[in-house]
Design an enzyme around this catalytic site. Structure first.
Site, PDB file in Angstrom:
ATOM      1  N   CYS A 107     -52.309  -3.737  40.178  1.00 27.99           N
ATOM      2  CA  CYS A 107     -52.184  -2.378  40.359  1.00 27.99           C
ATOM      3  C   CYS A 107     -51.329  -1.604  39.044  1.00 27.99           C
ATOM      4  O   CYS A 107     -51.849  -1.248  38.053  1.00 27.99           O
ATOM      5  CB  CYS A 107     -51.324  -2.224  41.509  1.00 27.99           C
ATOM      6  SG  CYS A 107     -51.750  -0.631  42.300  1.00 27.99           S
ATOM      7  N   HIS A 210     -55.288  -5.750  44.804  1.00 27.44           N
ATOM      8  CA  HIS A 210     -54.093  -6.460  45.391  1.00 27.44           C
ATOM      9  C   HIS A 210     -54.315  -7.838  45.905  1.00 27.44           C
ATOM     10  O   HIS A 210     -54.337  -8.127  47.089  1.00 27.44           O
ATOM     11  CB  HIS A 210     -53.411  -5.603  46.533  1.00 27.44           C
ATOM     12  CG  HIS A 210     -52.764  -4.546  45.812  1.00 27.44           C
ATOM     13  ND1 HIS A 210     -51.581  -4.390  45.363  1.00 27.44           N
ATOM     14  CD2 HIS A 210     -53.430  -3.004  45.786  1.00 27.44           C
ATOM     15  CE1 HIS A 210     -51.476  -3.150  44.887  1.00 27.44           C
ATOM     16  NE2 HIS A 210     -52.201  -2.292  45.098  1.00 27.44           N
ATOM     17  N   GLU A 212     -52.238 -10.335  46.022  1.00 28.17           N
ATOM     18  CA  GLU A 212     -50.957 -10.732  46.837  1.00 28.17           C
ATOM     19  C   GLU A 212     -51.189 -10.381  48.255  1.00 28.17           C
ATOM     20  O   GLU A 212     -50.455 -10.911  49.053  1.00 28.17           O
ATOM     21  CB  GLU A 212     -49.843  -9.861  46.187  1.00 28.17           C
ATOM     22  CG  GLU A 212     -49.427  -8.497  46.619  1.00 28.17           C
ATOM     23  CD  GLU A 212     -50.301  -7.818  45.771  1.00 28.17           C
ATOM     24  OE1 GLU A 212     -49.845  -6.389  45.881  1.00 28.17           O
ATOM     25  OE2 GLU A 212     -51.159  -7.864  44.981  1.00 28.17           O
TER      26      GLU A 212
END
Length: 233
Positions: A107, A210, A212
């Site tokens: 990001c 993303h 994560e």
């Protein structure tokens, strides 16, 4: 010994505190790495010592990149910036590229890398880039917000395969002018750059989405993190 992965810390302006999303650390751990949150500092001696301990650097999400990084005035539509992070990441990025140390940008990571290497950014997509694609999704964040096309022959294609892939998405800035030092690896449905690799590096990869948040549910996300950890081994 597990490879040590240095994570850029997140900064909370209101609480004046450092913090970390657990997904960054858990994804690295799941793939066999040892995650360590770095201090937020511009002391080059301290940064150099911390850098030497690390086998790879993960450039996390967070604040908007300061427009001064790419030589533009800050617009009202730009969000909060963190000049200390910009300076710290500039030092670490330069060191990684100099030493060919693996890095992964997520990001803000892709945005900063592009800006640091001579590209520019949209400071605010809703007001600067007309699109019907959802780039700022609502929870849960482990689902597909839109598709990207991974280009043939890129490092990303070798990791997750070329063609269409679904990704999550949570950002209001993005790459505008591409740095001459990077190659595009993926585009979104509306033409935004979604993944880049720095030229002449073994593993200097950055993405706009993303992993994560999605590493538990999305095979592409865990493959990408695993490829990063393998490169650090």
């Amino acid at each position: 010994m597990k490879p040590v992965i240095g994570l850029i810390p997140l900064y909370d302006d209101d609480k004046e505190s450092l913090w970390m999303l657990p997904g960054y650390m858990r994804a690295v751990e799941t793939c066999g790495g040892l995650p360590v949150m770095l201090p937020l500092t511009n002391d080059e001696a301290d940064l150099s010592q911390a850098y030497q301990w690390c086998d790879g650097i993960l450039f996390t999400g967070g604040h908007d990149v300061s427009p001064s990084v790419y030589g533009e005035p800050q617009k009202e539509s730009c969000g909060r910036t963190c000049p200390a992070r910009d300076q710290m990441e500039g030092y670490l990025l330069d060191k990684c590229l100099q030493d060919h140390k693996p890095l992964l940008g997520i990001c803000r990571g892709i945005q900063f890398i592009n800006a640091r290497l001579g590209g520019t950014l949209y400071q605010d997509l809703p007001s600067e880039y007309e699109s019907g694609v959802e780039h700022h999704m609502t929870p849960p964040y482990d689902r597909t917000a839109h598709n990207v096309e991974v280009l043939k022959g890129t490092k990303l294609a070798g990791i997750i395969g070329e063609g269409i892939h679904g990704v999550n998405s949570y950002h209001h800035q993005a790459i505008k002018a591409l740095s001459p030092l990077v190659n595009v690896m993926a585009y979104s449905e509306d033409g935004l750059v979604e993944a880049i690799e720095v030229k002449d590096q073994e593993f200097a990869v950055a993405i706009q989405w993303h992993p994560e948040f999605s590493y538990k549910t999305d095979p592409d996300s865990i493959k990408l993190v695993q490829a990063f950890i393998d490169a650090c081994t």
